[in-house]
Design a protein around this motif. Structure first.
Motif, PDB file in Angstrom:
ATOM      1  N   ILE A  67      16.822  53.775   9.150  1.00  0.00           N
ATOM      2  CA  ILE A  67      17.499  53.164   7.997  1.00  0.00           C
ATOM      3  C   ILE A  67      18.909  52.718   8.382  1.00  0.00           C
ATOM      4  O   ILE A  67      19.346  51.599   8.058  1.00  0.00           O
ATOM      5  CB  ILE A  67      17.543  54.147   6.814  1.00  0.00           C
ATOM      6  CG1 ILE A  67      16.152  54.286   6.199  1.00  0.00           C
ATOM      7  CG2 ILE A  67      18.538  53.691   5.749  1.00  0.00           C
ATOM      8  CD1 ILE A  67      15.641  53.046   5.527  1.00  0.00           C
ATOM      9  N   ASP A  68      19.638  53.573   9.092  1.00  0.00           N
ATOM     10  CA  ASP A  68      21.006  53.228   9.491  1.00  0.00           C
ATOM     11  C   ASP A  68      21.016  51.995  10.386  1.00  0.00           C
ATOM     12  O   ASP A  68      21.878  51.118  10.247  1.00  0.00           O
ATOM     13  CB  ASP A  68      21.658  54.414  10.203  1.00  0.00           C
ATOM     14  CG  ASP A  68      21.937  55.577   9.252  1.00  0.00           C
ATOM     15  OD1 ASP A  68      21.913  55.359   8.027  1.00  0.00           O
ATOM     16  OD2 ASP A  68      22.164  56.705   9.743  1.00  0.00           O
ATOM     17  N   ALA A  69      20.044  51.945  11.310  1.00  0.00           N
ATOM     18  CA  ALA A  69      19.980  50.786  12.213  1.00  0.00           C
ATOM     19  C   ALA A  69      19.649  49.515  11.439  1.00  0.00           C
ATOM     20  O   ALA A  69      20.191  48.441  11.725  1.00  0.00           O
ATOM     21  CB  ALA A  69      18.949  51.041  13.308  1.00  0.00           C
ATOM     22  N   TRP A  70      18.764  49.628  10.440  1.00  0.00           N
ATOM     23  CA  TRP A  70      18.415  48.441   9.659  1.00  0.00           C
ATOM     24  C   TRP A  70      19.592  47.965   8.814  1.00  0.00           C
ATOM     25  O   TRP A  70      19.803  46.755   8.654  1.00  0.00           O
ATOM     26  CB  TRP A  70      17.213  48.742   8.768  1.00  0.00           C
ATOM     27  CG  TRP A  70      16.855  47.575   7.890  1.00  0.00           C
ATOM     28  CD1 TRP A  70      16.196  46.451   8.259  1.00  0.00           C
ATOM     29  CD2 TRP A  70      17.201  47.410   6.510  1.00  0.00           C
ATOM     30  NE1 TRP A  70      16.087  45.592   7.185  1.00  0.00           N
ATOM     31  CE2 TRP A  70      16.694  46.155   6.096  1.00  0.00           C
ATOM     32  CE3 TRP A  70      17.876  48.198   5.587  1.00  0.00           C
ATOM     33  CZ2 TRP A  70      16.859  45.684   4.802  1.00  0.00           C
ATOM     34  CZ3 TRP A  70      18.035  47.727   4.286  1.00  0.00           C
ATOM     35  CH2 TRP A  70      17.530  46.485   3.901  1.00  0.00           C
ATOM     36  N   LEU A  71      20.375  48.886   8.255  1.00  0.00           N
ATOM     37  CA  LEU A  71      21.537  48.482   7.465  1.00  0.00           C
ATOM     38  C   LEU A  71      22.544  47.712   8.318  1.00  0.00           C
ATOM     39  O   LEU A  71      23.210  46.800   7.840  1.00  0.00           O
ATOM     40  CB  LEU A  71      22.198  49.708   6.836  1.00  0.00           C
ATOM     41  CG  LEU A  71      21.438  50.348   5.659  1.00  0.00           C
ATOM     42  CD1 LEU A  71      22.108  51.649   5.245  1.00  0.00           C
ATOM     43  CD2 LEU A  71      21.352  49.391   4.475  1.00  0.00           C
ATOM     44  N   LYS A  72      22.632  48.064   9.606  1.00  0.00           N
ATOM     45  CA  LYS A  72      23.533  47.340  10.499  1.00  0.00           C
ATOM     46  C   LYS A  72      22.955  45.989  10.894  1.00  0.00           C
ATOM     47  O   LYS A  72      23.703  45.027  11.084  1.00  0.00           O
ATOM     48  CB  LYS A  72      23.801  48.185  11.741  1.00  0.00           C
ATOM     49  CG  LYS A  72      24.602  49.451  11.462  1.00  0.00           C
ATOM     50  CD  LYS A  72      24.803  50.244  12.751  1.00  0.00           C
ATOM     51  CE  LYS A  72      25.583  51.528  12.482  1.00  0.00           C
ATOM     52  NZ  LYS A  72      25.747  52.347  13.715  1.00  0.00           N
ATOM     53  N   PRO A  75      19.895  43.849   9.389  1.00  0.00           N
ATOM     54  CA  PRO A  75      18.772  43.694   8.461  1.00  0.00           C
ATOM     55  C   PRO A  75      17.603  42.870   8.993  1.00  0.00           C
ATOM     56  O   PRO A  75      16.569  42.813   8.344  1.00  0.00           O
ATOM     57  CB  PRO A  75      19.420  42.998   7.249  1.00  0.00           C
ATOM     58  CG  PRO A  75      20.881  43.312   7.353  1.00  0.00           C
ATOM     59  CD  PRO A  75      21.159  43.345   8.826  1.00  0.00           C
ATOM     60  N   LYS A  76      17.742  42.248  10.165  1.00  0.00           N
ATOM     61  CA  LYS A  76      16.647  41.454  10.714  1.00  0.00           C
ATOM     62  C   LYS A  76      15.728  42.278  11.622  1.00  0.00           C
ATOM     63  O   LYS A  76      14.659  41.812  11.991  1.00  0.00           O
ATOM     64  CB  LYS A  76      17.206  40.270  11.511  1.00  0.00           C
ATOM     65  CG  LYS A  76      17.932  39.249  10.643  1.00  0.00           C
ATOM     66  CD  LYS A  76      18.396  38.067  11.488  1.00  0.00           C
ATOM     67  CE  LYS A  76      19.112  37.035  10.621  1.00  0.00           C
ATOM     68  NZ  LYS A  76      19.564  35.869  11.421  1.00  0.00           N
ATOM     69  N   ARG A  77      16.150  43.472  11.986  1.00  0.00           N
ATOM     70  CA  ARG A  77      15.343  44.274  12.911  1.00  0.00           C
ATOM     71  C   ARG A  77      14.135  44.878  12.182  1.00  0.00           C
ATOM     72  O   ARG A  77      14.115  44.991  10.966  1.00  0.00           O
ATOM     73  CB  ARG A  77      16.179  45.389  13.551  1.00  0.00           C
ATOM     74  CG  ARG A  77      16.384  46.597  12.646  1.00  0.00           C
ATOM     75  CD  ARG A  77      17.309  47.621  13.298  1.00  0.00           C
ATOM     76  NE  ARG A  77      16.816  48.135  14.540  1.00  0.00           N
ATOM     77  CZ  ARG A  77      16.006  49.194  14.636  1.00  0.00           C
ATOM     78  NH1 ARG A  77      15.590  49.817  13.549  1.00  0.00           N
ATOM     79  NH2 ARG A  77      15.606  49.625  15.809  1.00  0.00           N
ATOM     80  N   ARG A  78      13.135  45.263  12.956  1.00  0.00           N
ATOM     81  CA  ARG A  78      11.958  45.926  12.425  1.00  0.00           C
ATOM     82  C   ARG A  78      12.143  47.434  12.510  1.00  0.00           C
ATOM     83  O   ARG A  78      12.699  47.946  13.480  1.00  0.00           O
ATOM     84  CB  ARG A  78      10.700  45.519  13.190  1.00  0.00           C
ATOM     85  CG  ARG A  78      10.302  44.067  12.977  1.00  0.00           C
ATOM     86  CD  ARG A  78       9.009  43.749  13.717  1.00  0.00           C
ATOM     87  NE  ARG A  78       7.885  44.509  13.214  1.00  0.00           N
ATOM     88  CZ  ARG A  78       7.140  44.150  12.171  1.00  0.00           C
ATOM     89  NH1 ARG A  78       7.426  43.031  11.521  1.00  0.00           N
ATOM     90  NH2 ARG A  78       6.130  44.883  11.781  1.00  0.00           N
TER      91      ARG A  78
END
Length: 1002
Positions: A562-567, A569-572
């Protein structure tokens, strides 16, 4: 990456070493295979599991082997046979031997070898155990025989009938005592000496132990125990008044399972007893066998089939556990550790495993609770279709101003503000009084909000709506902010709003999970890795991992993801899905009631499902850490089975090769993943789910190695797997010598083609050389027949002029004038000859047009000499297109014939005739002149002249024929004949086609 996600999951989960003893039977996962459905025939009397992972089922019709998906009858190889097909009892000893007790004796199976024991031949073997010393004990009927098998040798006792009619059950207790139960008698065989203990006139069908270690006896007279040397009844609290225990099983967590005759299954755990019968889905109420496998699944054999019970990550609390309704609508986890569940028939409070139900008589507005909330003063607020009440000092107190109002949803803050969504307006309550009434039209929407979230700091509220997919922030009487799909919010209904620890507002929508941070909105969807699209609610556990309730199940996303996606938003993202096989009941979102999910003080997450309240503990999810054994079971070539062995070979010209394999994870075989690769054919590993065979078509002959590995339902891989090496024999046309022969033949063919090409080149070179020589001869003929003869005549005239110049100057001048005229004519003839040598092949018309033009030109040239002959051309037959090069040759020959007739025949009439015949082309040239000397025709031409030889050479080149008829004073006729195959184009075979090739290369 998938293994990284699995590592996160395993790190926070316990291994499933035993079933959760706090759960009832109906809270375990249950599967059934029934005789009625045709899964197998006959009743199952005994169950065992060998060290290779297979489950063995002993039936009245033989022995079956089960991998959780496929059931296969088992028979010994070759001519060996079991003592009987009716199997009474099975046992797997610690050395991996499968002991098979049948109606007519005992056999054992180990390492591919079947052993039969003559000492038990003819006796029904009813019970089998292995003691701590490794001795296998058998109890037989028909004389009460007890046998011990040590090191492959059997020693039997009781042949004299002193042990009664039979030994029905055996048990070694925790202190090493060996017990045997029979008819009206109980035997303690070890330690010596044996001792008989009297019982009531009952059959001891099974033996086990009580919680405190006493001997427990299942009899047809009820459950009994041995205490202080006496057998007495053993009552069970909560058990049916009358039941007949038949089989006993103590599982690894200490719970006692009792299989009854006619009463289904009983489960004794933590001083509670629950039952499970045919009415609950059990395959039958008469239990024949109980067994716990290596993954701690409980197997139950009944008259009607086979059942499996296993622990699920998510279990359900329903009316069987005391809830007032199996269709709750809202759930609230209170600060005191209790959990409140609102349903159609009351409000339930779950605390310390006990359920208390509150209804209208307890102060609630009515029996159906729609929404729940706990305020900062620890008061529980409950709303319904007829009002609002709060729990305080052990009772519910109605809120007068809300009497008769239908309250759909409510949320509050810690400062005493309570926001309520009702049918026509948003209500703001403070201290139990309505302080604000906001009609839905203020938001531009004519329907009530389906979810609310109060501001943490107080005074404001967030609202989610079904129509338009909108989120609004309302505070101080005004709409402070609004968000719609056009700004990036997920589309569809906004089903849930939640504030994260970092201040992010999470909105669960039908179009994904949206994160609202100030003016920025990012939405997590299936494009980013979600297994499906709609999100009904979200919640964070104590590790801040996020859980989403979706149509495809319950989805866990680790905090790091979740933290990585918030940074970015295009990642899976990576996620773990828990579906129906994990106990998750999914249903479509309905709205207008809630909350639908809550986290209790112990970290467990409770959520509404269609048949109760589902619960799971994110910190203690049962994980199957046992990697499944993997086996290649069979190989078939063109539907013919072959015995599996190392380095086995398959016959030549095999079309289809089918390999069957399996993985022995019996907990959830439908979730087993396989990876396989055929070395020599496949380039990468193929991964499938629960597909246990693979087919290859048209494999070429060579050596192969098939490899397969598998993972269980928790994603734990057996990377060693299993391997099968085999080869496919080559057919005669696939052998090395055949390929070598083909290569040799191919090389020989290349050599032959090379030699043929050399021959063609040589032939073409010779043809070109012959052409050049012929061309030179033609040049010589042209020069001889024109230039040289004319100049020779001029020289003769000039010599005559010289001879008479002195005597007759006038005659000399006349001769010189004639010589000059002849020289001019010679120059003209030379120029014409050179022009003819440089001329392109005749074209621009058909043969008749070309010959007409040639005849007219020759006739015009003869006018200067006086008395020119009359020329005529006729055509017979249907005109046809001629090969261009051949037409040029025919034209030149005919033109030469005409030229000779015009210059030398002294004719009055000259005629050319073209005849188009089906088998040949004819060209006639006739004149009525003086004719040709027969000697000249016979010789083929005059000496020093090249006209006739040149024409015959041209004719020979295309396989034609040139004939002459002539008489002195009667004229001459020349006939040129050309075969149709050469004359009428390439469609006729093209005998003249070599000329086209030569022309193309020029």
């Amino acid at each position: 990456m998938a293994r990284i996600a699995l590592a996160f999951l395993l790190a926070g989960c316990r291994s499933a070493f035993a079933l959760n003893p706090s759960l009832d039977i109906n809270q375990y996962g249950h599967s059934a295979w029934t005789i009625r459905e045709g899964f197998f025939k006959g009743m199952i009397y005994s169950i065992a599991q060998t060290t290779d992972g297979y489950l063995w089922l002993g039936t009245e019709f033989g022995l079956l082997r089960f991998d959780g998906v496929r059931l296969a009858p088992w028979t010994p190889p070759g001519i060996e046979r079991l003592p009987s097909d009716w199997i009474y009892h099975l046992l797997t000893s610690r050395d991996g031997t499968l002991w098979i007790g049948t109606r007519a004796g005992l056999a054992s199976w180990r390492d591919g070898k079947l052993t039969r024991y003559l000492e038990m031949a003819g006796y029904p073997v009813l019970s089998l155990i292995e003691d701590r010393d490794g001795t296998v004990w058998t109890g037989q009927a028909g004389g009460g025989v007890l046998c011990a098998i040590r090191n492959g040798k059997a020693q039997c006792y009781g042949r004299d009938g002193g042990m009664g009619p039979g030994i029905l059950s055996l048990l070694e207790d925790g202190t090493g005592n060996l017990w045997g139960g029979g008819m009206s008698r109980l035997w303690r065989w070890k330690p010596s000496p044996p001792k008989a203990i009297g019982m009531p006139p009952v059959l001891a069908s099974d033996l086990n132990a009580t919680d405190d270690g006493q001997l427990l006896i299942a009899t047809n007279g009820g459950l009994m125990r041995l205490t202080h040397g006496k057998v007495e009844p053993y009552p069970i609290r909560g058990a049916p008044k009358s039941y007949i225990p038949y089989r006993l099983l103590r599982d690894r967590d200490g719970s006692l399972w009792i299989g009854t005759s006619g009463g289904g299954l009983l489960h004794l755990h933590q001083d509670r007893t629950d039952a499970f019968s045919r009415s609950d889905g059990l395959s039958g109420d008469n239990i024949l066998s109980l067994f716990e496998d290596r993954e701690h699944n409980i197997w139950v054999a009944t008259y009607g089939g086979l059942d499996r019970f296993r622990e699920l990550p998510v279990f359900t609390i329903s009316s069987k556990q005391g809830l007032s309704s199996d269709a709750p609508g809202c759930v609230l986890a209170a600060k005191d550790g209790s959990v409140w569940v609102g349903g159609m028939h009351g409000l339930d409070r779950w605390k310390n495993g006990q359920v208390t139900t509150f209804r209208k008589t307890d102060g609630l507005p009515d029996g159906a609770t729609l929404s729940l909330f706990e305020d900062g003063s620890d008061r529980i607020w409950a709303s319904s279709a007829h009002g609002l009440a709060y729990w305080e000092d052990g009772r519910f107190i109605p809120v007068r101003e809300m009497a008769g109002r239908a309250t759909h949803f409510m949320k509050g803050d810690n400062t005493g503000n309570l926001w309520i969504s009702e049918e026509h307006a948003l209500l703001h309550l403070s201290d139990g009084r309505i302080v604000e009434h906001v009609p839905w039209s203020r938001f531009g929407i004519e329907e009530s909000a389906i979810d609310l979230l109060a501001d943490d700091e107080g005074g404001g509220v967030w609202l989610g709506f079904r129509t338009g997919g909108s989120v609004f922030h309302f505070k101080d009487g005004q709409v402070r902010a609004s968000y719609t799909p056009s700004q990036g919010l997920g589309g569809g209904a906004v089903a849930d709003l939640r504030r994260g620890r970092d201040g992010t507002l999470w909105a669960a929508t039908e179009g994904g999970l949206s994160a609202i941070r100030g003016e920025r909105i990012d939405t997590l969807t299936s494009r980013n890795g979600l297994p499906c699209e709609s999100v009904y609610w979200s919640i964070s556990d104590d590790d801040r991992s996020m859980w989403l309730y979706m149509p495809c199940g319950l989805v866990r996303i680790a905090r790091a993801e979740i933290d990585a996606w918030l940074k970015d938003p295009k990642r899976r993202i990576l996620s773990t899905v828990f579906d129906g096989s994990d106990g998750v009941r999914t249903h479509a979102f309905s709205g207008y009631v809630g909350p639908r999910v809550a986290k209790s003080t112990d970290g467990k997450i409770w959520f509404v499902s269609f048949d109760g309240i589902s619960v799971f503990d994110p910190q203690h999810l049962p994980v199957n850490k046992l990697a499944p054994p993997v086996h290649i079971e069979s190989i078939k070539a063109d539907d013919k089975s072959y015995e599996l062995r190392r380095g086995m070979g398959l016959p030549a010209k095999v079309r289809d090769v089918r390999i069957e394999y399996t993985a022995l994870s019996l907990a959830a075989p439908e979730k087993v993943h396989f990876k396989y690769m055929l070395d020599g054919q496949d380039r990468v590993w193929a991964e499938v789910v629960n597909e246990r065979q693979v087919k290859y078509t048209n494999l070429p002959p060579r050596q192969y190695r098939f490899r397969v590995m598998a993972s269980n339902n928790s994603g734990v891989w057996n990377e060693t797997g299993d391997t099968l090496e085999f080869s496919i024999a080559p057919a005669w046309n696939q052998t090395s010598w055949f390929y070598a022969s083909c290569v040799a033949a191919f090389l020989a063919m290349l050599w032959g083609l090379y030699r043929l090409r050399l021959y063609q080149i040589r032939r073409e070179f010779n043809a070109q050389l012959d052409g050049r020589v012929g061309e030179r001869l033609r040049v010589a003929r042209e020069l001889h027949d024109t230039l040289l003869q004319s100049f020779q005549a001029s020289l003769i005239r000039m010599q005559a002029a010289r001879n008479v110049f002195a005597r007759r100057p006038e005659k000399a001048v006349e001769s010189l004038d004639a010589a000059i005229t002849m020289a001019a004519g010679a120059v003209a003839e030379g120029r014409s000859a050179i022009q003819n040598l440089r001329a392109e092949p005749a074209g621009g018309g058909d043969l008749a047009q070309l010959l007409t033009a040639a005849g007219q030109e020759l006739a015009h040239s003869e006018e200067a000499q006086g008395n020119p002959p009359v020329f005529r051309l006729t055509v017979e037959g249907e005109r046809r297109d001629l090969e261009p090069l051949l037409q040029d040759e025919v034209y030149r020959i005919a033109r030469e014939l005409l030229r000779n007739a015009f210059r030398h025949a002294q004719a009055g009439q000259i005629e050319a005739e073209i005849r188009y015949e089906s088998r040949q082309l004819r060209v006639h040239v006739r004149d009525d002149g003086k004719g040709i000397d027969p000697e000249v025709l016979k010789a083929g031409g005059r000496t020093g002249h090249w006209g006739l030889p040149g024409m015959r050479e041209r004719v020979d080149r295309f396989g034609g024929k040139l004939e002459f008829w002539s008489e002195a004073g009667a004229g001459t006729e020349a006939v040129l004949t050309v075969p149709a195959a050469a004359a009428y184009g390439a469609s006729n075979g093209g005998a003249f086609s070599f000329l086209r090739g030569k022309k193309a290369r020029s």
